[in-house]
Design a protein around this motif. Structure first.
Motif, PDB file in Angstrom:
ATOM      1  N   ARG A 112       4.958   8.542  58.282  1.00 24.49           N
ATOM      2  CA  ARG A 112       6.237   9.251  58.125  1.00 24.49           C
ATOM      3  C   ARG A 112       6.175  10.673  58.684  1.00 24.49           C
ATOM      4  O   ARG A 112       7.120  11.445  58.551  1.00 24.49           O
ATOM      5  CB  ARG A 112       6.615   9.304  56.649  1.00 24.49           C
ATOM      6  CG  ARG A 112       6.981   7.940  56.074  1.00 24.49           C
ATOM      7  CD  ARG A 112       6.865   7.891  54.570  1.00 24.49           C
ATOM      8  NE  ARG A 112       7.573   8.971  53.918  1.00 24.49           N
ATOM      9  CZ  ARG A 112       7.328   9.392  52.683  1.00 24.49           C
ATOM     10  NH1 ARG A 112       6.351   8.825  51.985  1.00 24.49           N
ATOM     11  NH2 ARG A 112       8.017  10.370  52.153  1.00 24.49           N
ATOM     12  N   PRO A 160       6.617  13.813  53.977  1.00 29.16           N
ATOM     13  CA  PRO A 160       5.571  12.786  53.994  1.00 29.16           C
ATOM     14  C   PRO A 160       4.418  13.091  53.039  1.00 29.16           C
ATOM     15  O   PRO A 160       3.409  12.394  53.043  1.00 29.16           O
ATOM     16  CB  PRO A 160       5.086  12.836  55.451  1.00 29.16           C
ATOM     17  CG  PRO A 160       5.228  14.278  55.829  1.00 29.16           C
ATOM     18  CD  PRO A 160       6.422  14.799  55.063  1.00 29.16           C
ATOM     19  N   PRO A 253      10.299   7.937  49.214  1.00 28.17           N
ATOM     20  CA  PRO A 253      10.890   7.813  50.549  1.00 28.17           C
ATOM     21  C   PRO A 253      12.195   7.032  50.492  1.00 28.17           C
ATOM     22  O   PRO A 253      12.362   6.139  49.649  1.00 28.17           O
ATOM     23  CB  PRO A 253       9.829   7.062  51.349  1.00 28.17           C
ATOM     24  CG  PRO A 253       9.010   6.351  50.327  1.00 28.17           C
ATOM     25  CD  PRO A 253       9.044   7.193  49.087  1.00 28.17           C
ATOM     26  N   TYR A 314      16.465   7.443  59.059  1.00 28.25           N
ATOM     27  CA  TYR A 314      15.631   7.057  57.928  1.00 28.25           C
ATOM     28  C   TYR A 314      15.045   5.659  58.149  1.00 28.25           C
ATOM     29  O   TYR A 314      15.572   4.860  58.941  1.00 28.25           O
ATOM     30  CB  TYR A 314      16.442   7.035  56.630  1.00 28.25           C
ATOM     31  CG  TYR A 314      16.851   8.392  56.123  1.00 28.25           C
ATOM     32  CD1 TYR A 314      15.979   9.173  55.373  1.00 28.25           C
ATOM     33  CD2 TYR A 314      18.120   8.893  56.386  1.00 28.25           C
ATOM     34  CE1 TYR A 314      16.361  10.423  54.901  1.00 28.25           C
ATOM     35  CE2 TYR A 314      18.517  10.141  55.923  1.00 28.25           C
ATOM     36  CZ  TYR A 314      17.628  10.899  55.180  1.00 28.25           C
ATOM     37  OH  TYR A 314      18.014  12.135  54.720  1.00 28.25           O
ATOM     38  N   SER A 377      11.714   2.082  61.927  1.00 30.30           N
ATOM     39  CA  SER A 377      11.247   3.417  61.565  1.00 30.30           C
ATOM     40  C   SER A 377      11.661   4.412  62.637  1.00 30.30           C
ATOM     41  O   SER A 377      11.725   4.063  63.822  1.00 30.30           O
ATOM     42  CB  SER A 377       9.720   3.422  61.423  1.00 30.30           C
ATOM     43  OG  SER A 377       9.211   4.734  61.439  1.00 30.30           O
TER      44      SER A 377
END
Length: 442
Positions: A112, A160, A253, A314, A377
């Motif tokens: 992330r 992250p 997340p 996201y 992602s």
């Protein structure tokens, strides 16, 4: 280990399980992306975090970021001038740099972080024992402040930072277990350890050696107990120094579900569990229609997930699923939601399916639900996870639960619509695909 006859008295009068006074000054270096000065007793270390675009060569193309560290002692940090590193770095400094890097990488979900490298530079101004653990503790503060900065700049949508990390020393001096050794104690210790932990008290790394007599397991347990207490105090100091930035530690997340079907959204959210903040694309403000032109469930799932991920930034999952009936050569297939013509009309779709199978015997009414879930992602390649559930198509609708073809799809002696949510989740095509996705996410 044989203990001395007299109780050891520490040079600064501390109790055996007491750490030194700690001060952490954030934003100590204004030009750095994140920085602090950490002081533990007379030990003082400047920690800075520098963010650079691009991951190291061995990570290129993976979408993962990197966190590394460099440690050095200023020439006058020990009271006697230490030569600066030349072309060949000090082997002790290299070993400590690797320790700091390993420890701080545990704080970050690098998947992330994106295509970014963060270097934590730890420069010892004054050394009085415990410099490497002070560097880890201060380095974590600098790291979080750097993440706060790049989030404010719009480079990251969310933090992250998955766990808090700090370290402290412990050892045995004159037969007594002690926490947070100063230099005099470290120099004369029969055993010394460096302990790195997270906020739950789990161990990240232990470095230890018995330089005198071997250490008993019970003595190690005492040192670890002291270290846990010391790390807890250090983490309080870290959070005080971070202020609002401490909220970036351990945030759930966000996982966006790319679907306008609320039944499907609720089902996936239930399966995803508590680890993520699960929201629908509508809740995030995405209301556009996504035209599904793929020839397979997988192609349609990828199309939906990538469209929403690109728009919102996201982590996004999209499910494309449907019913394959053997007697109908795999139909309704990818047209399951619009089998009767109008998208999402469950009643008409079920009526058409019953009509198409009117002349088909029970033994030939085999079918399966199929699910393809795409995970898109902002940083990594899209992944696909598939699941299926075998069953039969009934002759009439039964049950009031579920949605779609659930009242006609029989597993065992019940339709999906007759099962509880928990029963359906334990065997459904979507739950099997979600289980594979969750294994991937960890």
């Amino acid at each position: 280990m044989k203990k001395s006859q007299t109780q050891y008295v520490r040079p600064d009068g501390r109790n055996a399980d007491e750490g030194r006074k700690v001060m952490i000054t954030p934003h100590f270096v204004g030009a750095a992306d994140g920085s602090c000065l950490i002081e533990t007793g007379k030990t003082r270390v400047i920690c800075t975090a520098s963010v650079e675009r691009g991951a190291p060569p061995f990570l290129r193309g993976t979408g993962e970021g990197w966190v590394t560290a460099e440690y050095a002692m200023l020439p006058a940090s020990t009271g006697r001038r230490k030569r600066r590193d030349g072309l060949k770095r000090d082997s002790r400094g290299v070993e400590i740099s690797r320790l700091i890097g390993r420890a701080l990488r545990q704080a970050v979900d690098r998947s992330r972080l994106g295509d970014v490298s963060i270097t934590i530079d730890c420069d010892v101004l004054e050394a009085d024992g415990g410099t490497r653990t002070a560097a880890i503790t201060g380095g974590f503060v600098a790291l979080v402040l750097a993440i706060q900065k790049i989030m404010a700049e719009g480079q990251l949508k969310e933090s992250p930072i998955i766990r808090q990390v700090a370290g402290i020393s412990a050892g045995i001096v004159d037969g007594q277990a002690l926490l947070d050794l100063c230099y005099i104690e470290d120099f004369s210790a029969q055993t010394d350890c460096n302990v790195v932990m997270d906020e739950s008290g789990k161990l990240i790394e232990i470095q230890g050696a018995a330089e005198g007599m071997p250490m008993a397991v019970s003595e190690l347990q005492t040192l670890l107990s002291y270290a846990q207490k010391g790390v807890h105090h250090l983490m309080e100091k870290q959070r005080e120094a971070l202020g609002e930035a401490a909220d970036l530690i351990g945030q759930k997340p966000t996982l966006v579900i790319a679907s306008a079907n609320q039944h499907k959204v609720d089902e996936i959210a239930r399966m995803a569990g508590e680890k993520y903040r699960v929201v629908s694309m509508k809740e995030m403000g995405f209301v556009d229609d996504i035209v599904e032109t793929g020839a397979t469930f997988e192609e349609n799932a990828v199309m939906k997930a990538e469209t929403v991920c690109k728009a919102l930034g996201y982590l996004t999952i999209a499910d494309d699923s449907g019913l394959e009936v053997d007697a109908l050569n795999g139909a309704p297939g990818i047209r399951s939601a619009r089998y009767a013509g109008e998208h999402g009309d469950d009643k008409k779709n079920n009526q058409k399916l019953l009509a198409d199978l009117a002349q088909v015997k029970e033994k030939d009414r085999t079918a399966r639900f199929v699910s393809a879930i795409a995970l898109a992602s902002p940083f990594q390649k899209t992944r696909i996870f598939s699941g299926s559930c075998e069953g039969l198509i009934g002759f009439e609708e039964k049950g009031t639960g579920g949605f779609g073809y659930d009242p006609l799809f029989i597993v065992g002696d019940k339709t999906f619509a007759q099962l509880t949510k928990q029963e359906k989740d334990s065997i459904s095509h979507r739950s099997r695909a979600m289980a594979k996705l969750k294994d991937h996410l960890g």
